[in-house]
Design a protein around this motif. Sequence first.
Motif, PDB file in Angstrom:
ATOM      1  N   ASP A   3       0.825  -1.212   0.000  1.00 40.39           N
ATOM      2  CA  ASP A   3       0.000   0.000   0.000  1.00 40.39           C
ATOM      3  C   ASP A   3       0.855   1.257   0.000  1.00 40.39           C
ATOM      4  N   THR A   4       1.872   1.282   0.841  1.00 42.26           N
ATOM      5  CA  THR A   4       2.705   2.487   0.930  1.00 42.26           C
ATOM      6  C   THR A   4       3.374   2.797  -0.404  1.00 42.26           C
ATOM      7  N   THR A   5       4.157   1.861  -0.906  1.00 45.90           N
ATOM      8  CA  THR A   5       4.955   2.124  -2.097  1.00 45.90           C
ATOM      9  C   THR A   5       4.089   2.273  -3.340  1.00 45.90           C
ATOM     10  N   SER A   6       3.052   1.455  -3.458  1.00 43.59           N
ATOM     11  CA  SER A   6       2.225   1.531  -4.660  1.00 43.59           C
ATOM     12  C   SER A   6       1.306   2.744  -4.657  1.00 43.59           C
ATOM     13  N   THR A   7       1.174   3.433  -3.544  1.00 39.36           N
ATOM     14  CA  THR A   7       0.471   4.718  -3.527  1.00 39.36           C
ATOM     15  C   THR A   7       1.402   5.844  -3.956  1.00 39.36           C
ATOM     16  N   VAL A   8       2.625   5.796  -3.478  1.00 42.44           N
ATOM     17  CA  VAL A   8       3.553   6.907  -3.704  1.00 42.44           C
ATOM     18  C   VAL A   8       4.118   6.893  -5.124  1.00 42.44           C
ATOM     19  N   ILE A   9       4.408   5.728  -5.696  1.00 43.84           N
ATOM     20  CA  ILE A   9       5.019   5.683  -7.032  1.00 43.84           C
ATOM     21  C   ILE A   9       4.133   6.340  -8.087  1.00 43.84           C
ATOM     22  N   PRO A  10       2.843   5.998  -8.218  1.00 37.67           N
ATOM     23  CA  PRO A  10       2.034   6.695  -9.222  1.00 37.67           C
ATOM     24  C   PRO A  10       1.885   8.184  -8.922  1.00 37.67           C
ATOM     25  N   ALA A  11       1.844   8.543  -7.633  1.00 37.49           N
ATOM     26  CA  ALA A  11       1.768   9.969  -7.290  1.00 37.49           C
ATOM     27  C   ALA A  11       3.013  10.701  -7.764  1.00 37.49           C
ATOM     28  N   MET A  12       4.175  10.075  -7.651  1.00 40.27           N
ATOM     29  CA  MET A  12       5.409  10.709  -8.132  1.00 40.27           C
ATOM     30  C   MET A  12       5.364  10.923  -9.641  1.00 40.27           C
ATOM     31  N   PHE A  13       4.865   9.941 -10.381  1.00 39.04           N
ATOM     32  CA  PHE A  13       4.727  10.129 -11.827  1.00 39.04           C
ATOM     33  C   PHE A  13       3.752  11.259 -12.145  1.00 39.04           C
ATOM     34  N   PHE A  14       2.702  11.373 -11.339  1.00 37.05           N
ATOM     35  CA  PHE A  14       1.732  12.452 -11.550  1.00 37.05           C
ATOM     36  C   PHE A  14       2.399  13.823 -11.396  1.00 37.05           C
ATOM     37  N   TYR A  15       3.122  14.026 -10.304  1.00 45.16           N
ATOM     38  CA  TYR A  15       3.684  15.351 -10.039  1.00 45.16           C
ATOM     39  C   TYR A  15       4.844  15.682 -10.989  1.00 45.16           C
ATOM     40  N   MET A  16       5.660  14.686 -11.357  1.00 40.66           N
ATOM     41  CA  MET A  16       6.780  15.022 -12.242  1.00 40.66           C
ATOM     42  C   MET A  16       6.293  15.379 -13.650  1.00 40.66           C
ATOM     43  N   THR A  17       5.226  14.716 -14.116  1.00 41.76           N
ATOM     44  CA  THR A  17       4.759  14.980 -15.478  1.00 41.76           C
ATOM     45  C   THR A  17       3.935  16.261 -15.564  1.00 41.76           C
ATOM     46  N   ARG A  18       3.590  16.861 -14.447  1.00 51.23           N
ATOM     47  CA  ARG A  18       2.827  18.113 -14.448  1.00 51.23           C
ATOM     48  C   ARG A  18       3.654  19.302 -13.980  1.00 51.23           C
ATOM     49  N   ASN A  19       4.916  19.060 -13.678  1.00 47.30           N
ATOM     50  CA  ASN A  19       5.799  20.127 -13.224  1.00 47.30           C
ATOM     51  C   ASN A  19       7.119  20.037 -13.988  1.00 47.30           C
ATOM     52  N   PRO A  20       7.217  20.619 -15.185  1.00 46.86           N
ATOM     53  CA  PRO A  20       8.428  20.493 -16.021  1.00 46.86           C
ATOM     54  C   PRO A  20       9.703  20.903 -15.302  1.00 46.86           C
ATOM     55  N   ARG A  21       9.649  21.960 -14.503  1.00 44.32           N
ATOM     56  CA  ARG A  21      10.853  22.404 -13.809  1.00 44.32           C
ATOM     57  C   ARG A  21      11.357  21.331 -12.848  1.00 44.32           C
ATOM     58  N   ILE A  22      10.437  20.740 -12.117  1.00 48.39           N
ATOM     59  CA  ILE A  22      10.809  19.702 -11.156  1.00 48.39           C
ATOM     60  C   ILE A  22      11.307  18.465 -11.893  1.00 48.39           C
ATOM     61  N   TYR A  23      10.646  18.129 -12.988  1.00 47.57           N
ATOM     62  CA  TYR A  23      11.065  16.961 -13.778  1.00 47.57           C
ATOM     63  C   TYR A  23      12.496  17.137 -14.289  1.00 47.57           C
ATOM     64  N   GLU A  24      12.797  18.304 -14.830  1.00 45.56           N
ATOM     65  CA  GLU A  24      14.136  18.553 -15.355  1.00 45.56           C
ATOM     66  C   GLU A  24      15.182  18.504 -14.248  1.00 45.56           C
ATOM     67  N   LYS A  25      14.860  19.057 -13.117  1.00 46.43           N
ATOM     68  CA  LYS A  25      15.798  19.086 -11.996  1.00 46.43           C
ATOM     69  C   LYS A  25      16.054  17.673 -11.472  1.00 46.43           C
ATOM     70  N   LEU A  26      15.017  16.887 -11.432  1.00 49.27           N
ATOM     71  CA  LEU A  26      15.115  15.524 -10.933  1.00 49.27           C
ATOM     72  C   LEU A  26      15.944  14.648 -11.877  1.00 49.27           C
ATOM     73  N   THR A  27      15.618  14.701 -13.164  1.00 47.88           N
ATOM     74  CA  THR A  27      16.359  13.870 -14.123  1.00 47.88           C
ATOM     75  C   THR A  27      17.813  14.308 -14.224  1.00 47.88           C
ATOM     76  N   SER A  28      18.041  15.607 -14.130  1.00 47.29           N
ATOM     77  CA  SER A  28      19.425  16.099 -14.193  1.00 47.29           C
ATOM     78  C   SER A  28      20.250  15.536 -13.046  1.00 47.29           C
ATOM     79  N   GLU A  29      19.714  15.553 -11.831  1.00 46.26           N
ATOM     80  CA  GLU A  29      20.456  15.035 -10.680  1.00 46.26           C
ATOM     81  C   GLU A  29      20.769  13.555 -10.858  1.00 46.26           C
TER      82      GLU A  29
END
Length: 964
Positions: A749-775
């Motif tokens: 429950d814990t991990t399978s809730t957070v993983i799709p949420a992370m995909f949701f926020y990264m694909t809707r926030n280009p700045r955060i996505y770029e910063k994350l992939t760059s690191e």
Amino acid sequence: MGPDDRWSVCHTEDLTSDPNFQIGTHASHVQIHLYDPAHNKTQPRPISYPTAMFGLRFLCCFLSIVGPALAASPPTTNRAFVQSKLQPFVNSLALPPPQAQLLSSKLDQDSNLAAFLGGKDYQSSFLLALSCLSIRATLGDSSVDTIPINQTETEANWFAVRSGGHSPNPGFSSIDNPGILVDLQKLNQIEVSQDRKVASLGPGGRWGDVLAALDPYDVSVIGGRIPQVVLSDGTVTDANADRNADLFWALKGGGANFGIVTRFDLYTIPVRNIWFQVAIYTPDQVPTILDAFADWQNKGASDVKSTVALIIAPEATTVGLIYSAPADQPAAFAPFYSIPAATVAVPANNGTVLSLTNILGTTFSDVPQRHDYRGASSKVDLQLYKDVYAFWREQAIAVHAATGANMTFTLQPIPVNLVDQGIAKGGNPLGLSRINQQWWTTLVDWENAEDDEKVRAVPIATSEKWKELGEQRGSYIPFLFMNDGSRDQSPLSLYGAENVARLKQVSRNVLFNSPTANRAINGANSNVKKDDFHLVYAMEAGVSNTWFANHAEHARKRRILNAAFSDKALRMSEPYVIQHVDRWCQLLAEGAGHDWSQPREMAEWSDYLVFDILGDLCYAKSFEMKEPGENPLRMMPKFMADYTELHFNVGRSPWLKQWLWLKPRGLDRLFKMFAPENVSNYMRFIESNLSSRIAMEEEGAAKGADSVDVRKDMFHYLFHAKDPLTGGPGYTRAELRVETSLLVIAGSDTTSTVIPAMFFYMTRNPRIYEKLTSEIRKTFHNVGEIHSGPQLSSCRYLRAFIDETMRLNPPVAGDLTREVLAGGIAVEDQYLPEGTVVGVSFYALHHNEATFPDAFHFQPERWIAAEQKEVSAPVNIAAVESGFTPFSMGPRGCPGKNLAYLEMSITMAKVLYLYDVKAMEGSDLGAGRPDQIWGRQNKEHYQTCDRFMSTRKGPIVNFRRRGV
């Protein structure tokens, strides 16, 4: 009302007639008048509803947080308390920063407060003066005028509330001892929804004003003698059949014991034009009138459009016949038509609800007198009506001759249809029987205080006669309508033992929303236990798992369970985690070449990954959910969610105790017999693989612990663990079955809730996505380097991104309730006695603006001290960390926290190292929408549903290999 009413204090006259919202009045009180700044301060005008609401919320916050300490303790003992509480009090108001700073400054500069904090005895006016100062600083001098009426110290019975009601009972909406009275008369808003189906009414309104406002809309509401709520901590919340359903249920019958209702939303009825007549009859006609009334109750009342208002006085009887549609002598009233009236006060006619109200309104006297009500109830029983009436009439005439007191004998018809409608709209806290009945009441008026005992003796004796004769005839109903209860009657005690117990339980349910409260409730030394809610999830009678075990058993189980999550166990389990993550990553874009992959629904794909990992770690065999092809076990996440939701609802229902009683008496066996096939397949999978896994461990033990052929994973360490405190044995086979099953469910429950949420926020926030992939792409040179160790730990933004996702979408969003043990507990400096059910909602805690400024904005930078310049509202990192508990805390905290972080970190690092990611064009699955209910309209938020575990859908995502 009655002795059960929390706000029952002492009697006083009405408040002053000032036309503005008031707080206080009468000797020893303070009035706080709120004004519209657009007008001259000396010319009061009604303030806006939001401003009045803020004033009320402010006062509740102040009284609940600061007031009791100042009024109850000498300054030498509570100085530190006040110093520590003033700033949290300011924070709790969620003011804009300039106003918050101004208020803090005013409090710091106040000489009385400074003297008090310095140890000087406070003057009698200190509490009221500080309250006035705070409200003035917050709302502005141009909006507030404070009028101290008398500088007398606030002592006992110092806080009461009144609305627009009409209870004559001393103390039931007023106060006489020194204190503060909150007068809601100016919360009298009347609003009609655009479709005219809902009328929103303030509690301070009058029914005449309401009906006049609704008349142009051709609708009406049930009112007269027939919620948004401010809770004790100042929180404004809604209560209805869907939201805060327990509170809604309790408010329907529990009186003012749960909060201050500041808005009623009533369904309108499409009724404006009605038929009515009002006639007056002589005393000798009363038996005939009662014949007709009982006949109508038994027959005519089945026409739900008809009602009869019957008010009998010693000198005359008034009968009002009302039909909620235009008509010509409705047949329902046939028993009355043959009785000649002495006077026809209102001839039969077709008019409007408002016109009838205006006519009846002229019949009430506004001469101030002494008043009393009293009530009693019975089944429809003509002879009982006549016998009690004869008893009452004789005494009423005698007391009138002696004192001039006037009193009525009123039978209020309650048809079964009305009972059914009430039950259907929120339940039956009153414990009403589903039969036609009547609620008798009397209204008594007299002038002289010396006649109180003599006058009140008549209604008291009459109510006793209802009970005496009614019980003899089998017609008495032990129910008292709260609005008709006299000061010595106790309506709540007549609701039935089960309903009273539930009302008390609701009143004992206390949710807090602060890091300090969370530590007090869930910390290591908290004087609490898990409440009965958790027992509903027990799957095997006589076998408990770590989650719902009692305190002593939990301590033993947790010591053993910790072995499965030790650093060594995690290191040995990590290769199995990586093996599944690598295969999952391969499948995400399989067949796409260098193009974008097929859309992937990430809630489902995350379930598949995490279940496969945990199946492997627990049973050395994957569920193979992520693999292509048909797999009946893929339905297990849904069935587990359905199972959890069912038991979640039962656990929060009035039937919890009955459910727990039935579980070992056949209910558990019944569930197993009728479990869906896929659930049965899952349980067989668990049992068969547990057996083979135990055999594997026994075989490995024969080879020796150091053998390279021995598989060392989470189950290995769990199987061989001993109690480190006692050296005693670890888990039995039955315990291993329930513990490993719990690990699969809770861990997934814990991990399978957070993983799709992370995909949701990264694909809707280009700045955060770029910063994350760059690191990630700068930290690792190839995907094989992505595993636990210094490189992964150095990805600070990845960890902040994970934490911010869990903050916005905690896997367990609601409260993990606890029951207070003997001796009580102090939470936020409030003493809570034994039996109180307390908790902290993790979703609310993670969205608390005092801890997480701009809390609804996704900002990973808030977790990194060096990046505070990129945060919309700079935060206190220590405060942020203290308020962040996605895995709970203390002895009941999640033991798999480090495993969850390992899974999430490795998964996201590998995906973003290998692939570019984007949301599928045109899809908003998982996002809030403007057409959704309150709380689900934010399109930037990933939507989850609290079913104890979190259910979710989406987002839908495409993947493409890096470099294209």
